[in-house]
Design an enzyme around this catalytic site. Structure first.
Site, mmCIF file in Angstrom:
data_model
loop_
_atom_site.group_PDB
_atom_site.id
_atom_site.type_symbol
_atom_site.label_atom_id
_atom_site.label_comp_id
_atom_site.label_asym_id
_atom_site.label_seq_id
_atom_site.Cartn_x
_atom_site.Cartn_y
_atom_site.Cartn_z
ATOM 1 N N GLU A 100 0.828 -1.215 0.000
ATOM 2 C CA GLU A 100 0.000 0.000 0.000
ATOM 3 C C GLU A 100 0.863 1.265 0.000
ATOM 4 O O GLU A 100 0.419 2.314 -0.469
ATOM 5 C CB GLU A 100 -0.932 0.019 1.232
ATOM 6 C CG GLU A 100 -2.133 -0.891 1.086
ATOM 7 C CD GLU A 100 -3.248 -0.600 2.100
ATOM 8 O OE1 GLU A 100 -2.991 0.076 3.110
ATOM 9 O OE2 GLU A 100 -4.378 -1.071 1.875
ATOM 10 N N HIS B 160 9.357 -26.519 -2.081
ATOM 11 C CA HIS B 160 8.791 -27.660 -2.792
ATOM 12 C C HIS B 160 7.621 -27.251 -3.689
ATOM 13 O O HIS B 160 6.884 -28.100 -4.177
ATOM 14 C CB HIS B 160 8.363 -28.731 -1.788
ATOM 15 C CG HIS B 160 9.530 -29.220 -0.974
ATOM 16 N ND1 HIS B 160 10.204 -30.377 -1.274
ATOM 17 C CD2 HIS B 160 10.174 -28.670 0.086
ATOM 18 C CE1 HIS B 160 11.202 -30.539 -0.406
ATOM 19 N NE2 HIS B 160 11.209 -29.509 0.430
ATOM 20 N N LYS C 205 -14.202 -0.642 -3.750
ATOM 21 C CA LYS C 205 -15.259 -0.334 -2.772
ATOM 22 C C LYS C 205 -16.393 0.433 -3.463
ATOM 23 O O LYS C 205 -17.574 0.156 -3.242
ATOM 24 C CB LYS C 205 -14.702 0.531 -1.632
ATOM 25 C CG LYS C 205 -13.712 -0.183 -0.753
ATOM 26 C CD LYS C 205 -13.269 0.728 0.390
ATOM 27 C CE LYS C 205 -12.092 0.136 1.131
ATOM 28 N NZ LYS C 205 -11.472 1.051 2.069
HETATM 29 O O1 LIG Z 1 -9.126 0.491 10.048
HETATM 30 P P1 LIG Z 1 -10.067 0.607 8.903
HETATM 31 O O2 LIG Z 1 -10.510 2.022 8.680
HETATM 32 O O3 LIG Z 1 -11.229 -0.324 9.061
HETATM 33 O O4 LIG Z 1 -9.293 0.186 7.606
HETATM 34 C C1 LIG Z 1 -8.813 -1.085 7.380
HETATM 35 C C2 LIG Z 1 -8.004 -1.155 6.109
HETATM 36 O O5 LIG Z 1 -8.853 -0.991 4.993
HETATM 37 C C3 LIG Z 1 -8.609 -0.021 3.993
HETATM 38 O O6 LIG Z 1 -9.332 -0.288 2.854
HETATM 39 C C4 LIG Z 1 -7.167 0.271 3.687
HETATM 40 O O7 LIG Z 1 -6.748 -0.149 2.441
HETATM 41 C C5 LIG Z 1 -6.192 -0.206 4.727
HETATM 42 O O8 LIG Z 1 -5.078 0.635 4.702
HETATM 43 C C6 LIG Z 1 -6.814 -0.223 6.095
HETATM 44 O O9 LIG Z 1 -5.861 -0.650 7.037
#
Ligand SMILES: O=P(O)(O)OC[C@H]1O[C@H](O)[C@H](O)[C@@H](O)[C@@H]1O
Length: 449
Positions: free
Chosen positions: A289, A310, A424
């Site tokens: 990331e 392996h 998302k």
């Molecule tokens: O801690 P949160 O806000 O739930 O995020 C959890 C994770 O999801 C996101 O999509 C990011 O890509 C991550 O960098 C992050 O650690």
């Protein structure tokens, strides 16, 4: 006490010593940019001096909360994903007996299990079934407080915990780790009166293992968080050295960037100790990331040796020469086991009789290093004196600091992850989430074409 050591000798058949030395002023500049907070993503530098800023009071608060969960739960479910999951799992798996999960679940020393890191109906069904007769608690971890995977699992777990244990006990054994003000996890925690810990604004998820995100579940697992932080503190000092050759984070960042410039596009993190599997998963998020953006960045991957010798060993030995390896090697195991002698010697292994198993493992490691270097794979070596909390703390800070320097050397913002939003957005549009009406229409039209 010894520290972890980085050795880059086995990369020098592939990159020149002079070229590597030319990184010293660049690395120094990157370190200055981090210290002064003048670079890209400078509102996410809270990790830089985090270890040395952790107070005894804070650690005691975490330990006291952990104790409540330990006393009242046979099982604690840690709900989180990405940076809100991998650090805790990395340390807990590294420090736990490999077979502890098979033992009977006991209050006083609960089994830690993880959820909220997938959307598998079978996983969640099986989890809720398993928890049916268990005294369980939940740590709900999310910085944004709105991540779908985690929120979905938490809704199920909260309801089940309240139904099984009653509202009052649920309030005792559900803890939130989230933002101080924003997000649904904060709203729920405040409304229900859960004990909660704050994830500092200026610490991004993948750099948050030394905040309550990692420290709380790790303490609940009965692992020494004082030692973890002490190890990280020591590395914070070591990795401040301006001399690149005395600063493992600086040297690692420089070496991997020079390898990248020479066509080595993939880094494979290697262990010879299966307990480090999730440490490598943590490392992959950290580097993936941080560096994979603007159509640039080393692709971070990992293998567990000798298991994967392996399977992936063939590719590494003779496939496309775009890879290099970084081996995390544990110098001394925590236990001793000698290979027995056998009178009949039917398996022909008496030449190993009396040797420690680790001696065989170390020869596998050395033999692999020589073979892979001969096969055209540069090799970096991180030696860890032993597998304990102190050295895990050192490893964590070493890789974090190197990541910050490395991202700046590459010329990217190592502290954002805009690319993660694309899937998302599509998922929410496909699920008709309120607020995504336009996107829903567009995506449906696209699917009909
Ligand atoms: O801690 P949160 O806000 O739930 O995020 C959890 C994770 O999801 C996101 O999509 C990011 O890509 C991550 O960098 C992050 O650690």
């Amino acid at each position: 006490m010894e520290n972890i050591q980085l050795n880059v000798e086995k990369t020098l058949d592939f990159i020149s010593k002079e070229k590597l030395a030319s990184y010293e002023p660049k690395v120094k500049a990157c370190m200055e940019t981090l210290e002064k907070g003048t670079g890209l993503g400078n509102d996410f530098l809270g990790w830089l001096h985090l270890p040395s800023s952790i107070t005894t009071e804070h650690l005691n608060d975490l330990k006291a909360t952990a104790q409540i969960l330990r006393e009242n739960c046979e099982v604690v479910v840690v709900a989180g994903i990405g940076g809100s999951y991998l650090g805790a799992r990395a340390v807990i798996e590294a420090m736990s007996n490999s077979f502890a999960w098979l033992e009977e679940k006991k209050a006083g020393n609960p089994t830690i299990i993880f959820a909220g890191h997938n959307i598998s109906e079978d996983y969640l069904f099986e989890l809720t079934e398993f928890l049916k007769d268990k005294k369980f608690g939940v740590i709900n971890i999310s910085k944004s407080g709105t991540t779908t995977e985690t929120a979905l699992a938490f809704r199920l777990l909260k309801k089940q915990c309240e139904d099984q244990r009653g509202k009052e006990m649920a309030r005792k054994v559900i803890v939130a780790v989230t933002d101080a003000k924003k997000g649904a996890a904060r709203v729920t925690a405040d409304k229900e009166g859960y004990k909660s810990f704050i994830i500092p604004d200026n610490v991004g998820g993948r750099f948050s293992v030394l905040t309550p995100v990692g420290l709380l579940p790790i303490a609940v697992a009965g692992i020494n968080i004082d030692q973890l932080v002490a190890g990280a503190c020591e590395m914070e000092k070591v990795c401040a050295n301006e001399n690149m050759y005395e600063n493992p984070a600086a040297l690692y960042a420089a070496t991997r960037n020079e390898l990248y410039q020479n066509g080595k596009k993939i880094e494979i993190l290697v262990n010879f100790q299966p307990k480090l599997h999730y440490f490598m998963e943590w490392w992959k998020q950290l580097y993936g990331e941080s560096e994979g953006k603007d159509h640039k960045g080393i692709y971070p991957s990992s293998v567990d040796f000798s298991t994967d010798l392996h399977s992936m060993g063939q590719w590494i030995q003779q496939g496309e020469r775009t890879i290099f390896e970084t081996v995390v090697s544990i110098a001394t195991p925590n236990h001793e086991l000698h290979f027995p002698s056998d009178e009949e010697n039917l398996d022909g292994l008496n030449f190993l009789a009396g040797k420690r198993i680790d001696e065989v493992n170390k020869m596998a490691e050395l033999g692999t290093q020589l073979a892979h270097v001969d096969g055209g794979v540069p090799n970096l070596h991180v030696s860890v004196p032993s597998l304990n909390e102190y050295y895990l703390g050192q490893l964590i800070y070493f890789f974090e600091k190197a990541c910050g320097i490395s991202g700046y050397l590459l010329g990217v913002n190592p502290f954002n992850q805009p690319g993660v939003e694309a899937y998302k957005k599509n998922m929410f549009a496909l699920l008709n989430k309120p607020g995504y009406e336009k996107e829903s229409e567009a995506i449906q039209a696209r699917l009909k074409k």
